[in-house]
Design an enzyme around this catalytic site. Structure first.
Site, short mmCIF file in Angstrom:
data_model
loop_
_atom_site.label_atom_id
_atom_site.label_comp_id
_atom_site.label_asym_id
_atom_site.label_seq_id
_atom_site.Cartn_x
_atom_site.Cartn_y
_atom_site.Cartn_z
N ASP A 36 0.84 -1.19 0.00
CA ASP A 36 0.00 0.00 0.00
C ASP A 36 0.88 1.25 0.00
O ASP A 36 1.71 1.42 0.89
CB ASP A 36 -0.89 -0.01 1.24
CG ASP A 36 -2.07 0.94 1.11
OD1 ASP A 36 -1.89 2.03 0.53
OD2 ASP A 36 -3.16 0.61 1.60
N THR B 266 2.00 -8.06 -13.33
CA THR B 266 0.61 -8.23 -12.90
C THR B 266 -0.35 -7.53 -13.85
O THR B 266 0.05 -6.67 -14.64
CB THR B 266 0.40 -7.67 -11.49
OG1 THR B 266 0.49 -6.23 -11.54
CG2 THR B 266 1.46 -8.20 -10.52
N GLU C 215 -0.27 -3.92 -13.23
CA GLU C 215 0.97 -3.35 -13.75
C GLU C 215 0.86 -3.13 -15.25
O GLU C 215 1.27 -2.09 -15.77
CB GLU C 215 2.13 -4.28 -13.42
CG GLU C 215 3.49 -3.73 -13.72
CD GLU C 215 4.60 -4.67 -13.28
OE1 GLU C 215 5.76 -4.43 -13.66
OE2 GLU C 215 4.31 -5.65 -12.55
#
EC number: 2.1.1.33
Length: 260
Positions: free
Chosen positions: A165, A236, A239
């Protein structure tokens, strides 16, 4: 926990830790040591999430074998995994796709994933069942307490922290996971020569990571600044979407000094 980099407003919807003095009730008689433990930065913020039917089934069927209950003691990890092998810790694996993919390509290594959010635990267990992966174990608990109480010093061969985060607002930066005290704890659990791999899609956080990791005397950067993405870390879906929008991604790979 892996965040959606395009959900920039999410942190404002989260409960704020009650670490400020005005949140303490009048006449609080909590012992100072306990109060300090209660107020420290945690490795996560609680988010609600729905567990799907498939995830719940995976938790019921595979959880007893692959989920390790938190306990304030160090287990015999060779017995837990059923073998002696290099061991990598991943902190905040999100929905587990990256963890499963890396583990599938590195079958001679064992992976210990720490994640507090139940849907993510269920999702990774579901992937493990679908891909017949047996070299992953999961702890559903705060990573700080896991490191402190369940991981022995000088025992890990690697640590992955991918897209934690970012706490993008300046007033929230103190909540970020990569802080000097946490890194010192983390490094104490690495074997000499073991690696720490962090990745983020927030440039400001990448700069903070580089500063904090670079200031830790027990670590050495493997690159001149940021590292190229290692082949073992898959790209990902978030991403890919960010890269299409022109967003950057920064990898940092450090090693603990003292090997050989």
């Amino acid at each position: 926990m892996i965040h959606d980099p395009n959900d920039a407003g999410l942190p404002d919807q989260l409960p704020t830790p009650s670490s400020e003095a005005e949140n303490s009730p009048a006449g609080d008689t909590t012992p100072p040591e306990e109060a300090l433990h209660r107020r420290r930065i945690r490795s996560f913020v609680t988010r609600a999430g729905r567990v799907s039917t498939g995830q719940r089934r995976a938790m019921d069927e595979l959880g007893p074998r692959f989920v390790v209950p938190f306990a304030p003691q160090q287990p015999d990890w060779n017995s837990v995994f059923g073998r002696e092998a290099p061991r990598v810790l991943e902190i905040g694996f999100g929905m587990g796709a990256t963890t499963a993919e890396i583990a599938s390509h590195r079958p001679d290594e064992d992976f210990l994933g720490v994640e507090v959010h139940e849907p993510g635990v269920g999702a990774l267990l579901k992937l493990m069942g679908e891909q017949n992966l047996s070299n992953i174990r999961i702890i559903q608990h705060d990573a700080v307490e896991v490191l402190e109480q369940m991981i022995a010093p000088d025992s890990l061969d690697g640590v992955h922290i991918f897209f934690p985060d970012p706490w993008h607002k300046a007033r929230h930066h103190k909540r970020r996971l990569i802080q000097p005290k946490f890194v010192a704890l983390l490094v104490s659990r690495l074997k000499p020569g073991a690696y720490l791999h962090c990745a983020t899609d927030w440039q400001n956080y990448a700069e903070q990571m580089l500063e904090v990791l670079g200031a830790e005397p027990s670590l050495k950067n493997t690159a001149d600044g940021y590292a190229p993405r290692p082949e073992y870390r898959p790209v990902t879906k978030f991403e890919r979407r960010g890269l299409r929008l022109g967003h950057g991604v920064w990898d940092l790979v450090f090693r603990k000094r003292g090997a050989g």
